[in-house]
Motif scaffolding. Structure first.
Motif, PDB file in Angstrom:
ATOM      1  N   THR A  45       0.832  -1.202   0.000  1.00 19.04           N
ATOM      2  CA  THR A  45       0.000   0.000   0.000  1.00 19.04           C
ATOM      3  C   THR A  45       0.866   1.252   0.000  1.00 19.04           C
ATOM      4  N   PHE A  48       2.290   1.699  -3.486  1.00 18.14           N
ATOM      5  CA  PHE A  48       1.211   2.100  -4.397  1.00 18.14           C
ATOM      6  C   PHE A  48       0.912   3.583  -4.204  1.00 18.14           C
ATOM      7  N   PHE A  49       0.823   4.021  -2.961  1.00 17.83           N
ATOM      8  CA  PHE A  49       0.571   5.436  -2.671  1.00 17.83           C
ATOM      9  C   PHE A  49       1.659   6.317  -3.286  1.00 17.83           C
ATOM     10  N   LYS A  53       0.955   8.950  -6.269  1.00 18.51           N
ATOM     11  CA  LYS A  53       1.182  10.363  -5.971  1.00 18.51           C
ATOM     12  C   LYS A  53       2.096  11.002  -7.023  1.00 18.51           C
ATOM     13  N   ILE A  68      -7.691   5.363 -10.423  1.00 16.31           N
ATOM     14  CA  ILE A  68      -6.951   4.328  -9.702  1.00 16.31           C
ATOM     15  C   ILE A  68      -7.685   3.003  -9.865  1.00 16.31           C
ATOM     16  N   ARG A  71      -8.292   0.261  -5.876  1.00 18.00           N
ATOM     17  CA  ARG A  71      -7.981   0.692  -4.525  1.00 18.00           C
ATOM     18  C   ARG A  71      -8.613   2.045  -4.174  1.00 18.00           C
ATOM     19  N   ASP A  73      -8.952   3.298  -1.245  1.00 19.27           N
ATOM     20  CA  ASP A  73      -8.161   4.007  -0.240  1.00 19.27           C
ATOM     21  C   ASP A  73      -7.066   4.857  -0.883  1.00 19.27           C
ATOM     22  N   ILE A  74      -6.423   4.318  -1.918  1.00 19.40           N
ATOM     23  CA  ILE A  74      -5.387   5.071  -2.619  1.00 19.40           C
ATOM     24  C   ILE A  74      -6.008   6.254  -3.364  1.00 19.40           C
TER      25      ILE A  74
END
Length: 210
Positions: A45, A48-49, A53, A68, A71, A73-74
């Motif tokens: 995670t 991935f973030f 970004k 995205i 995900r 959350d991302i």
């Protein structure tokens, strides 16, 4: 947000041979890519973030929507423009509650029933396929082909993007099926000159986009 789905790039760093994903995305956009989806399957995670970004900084600069894959959350963490969900991912109704009404939600569909269900539940666009055999999706059974693509497109009212095995040799045939755009990975990212490969596809697509 008015979204141009015509040349939709899905990222896959395995094709980059160590090149910077952010730089490759920039080159693709300069060649005519209109939408970016960050797709990462086998990283943490945190990683991935970080990747998302970095890509977001490029897409923001060029005013290109960023999606995205999977995900939520991302997508929330980097304030992406939307999310793309597969048939086994979170239900679209729940994703919409989390993301809000202003974010883009795309759904993968490989049949008329899946397409109509996604449209009914509020999808903003469909990723239709797999159209042809492709090396990036190992779990598909039989591609739907051009005729299967046409059948789905003719049943829906929301925008559609064809996906799966599309390249410069068959993209004209795909666009003739009536989709709003084509989604590609290796046809762009596997090339040494990403900007040129994107521009060559763009030149074909321009004949079929309004």
């Amino acid at each position: 947000m008015v979204v141009d789905y015509s040349l939709y790039l899905i990222t896959d760093r395995s094709f980059l041979n160590g090149r910077s994903l952010a730089n490759c995305v920039r080159e693709a956009i300069e060649g005519g890519v209109t939408l970016i989806q960050v797709r990462e399957k086998d990283i943490s995670t945190r990683e991935f973030f970080k990747v998302a970004k970095e890509v977001k900084e490029v897409t923001t600069k060029y005013n290109i929507p960023l999606i995205i894959n999977d995900r939520i959350d991302i997508a929330l963490a980097i304030d992406a423009d939307g999310i793309h969900l597969g048939q086994s991912d979170m239900p679209i109704e729940i994703a919409r509650k989390i993301l809000g009404k202003d974010k883009i939600i795309g759904i993968s569909a490989g049949s008329i029933s899946e397409a109509l269900e996604a449209e009914k539940n509020g999808a903003d666009y469909l990723g239709i396929g797999t159209v042809f055999f492709t090396g990036t999706k190992k779990d598909i059974e039989e591609p739907i082909g051009i005729e299967g693509l046409k059948e789905i497109v003719n049943k829906i009212k929301i925008p559609s993007v064809a996906i799966g095995g599309i390249n410069k040799n068959n993209c004209e045939e795909v666009m003739k099926a009536g989709v709003n755009g084509i989604s590609l990975i290796s046809a762009i990212l596997a090339n040494d000159n990403i900007e040129n490969s994107s521009r060559n596809l763009r030149n074909v697509i321009n004949n079929y986009t309004k």
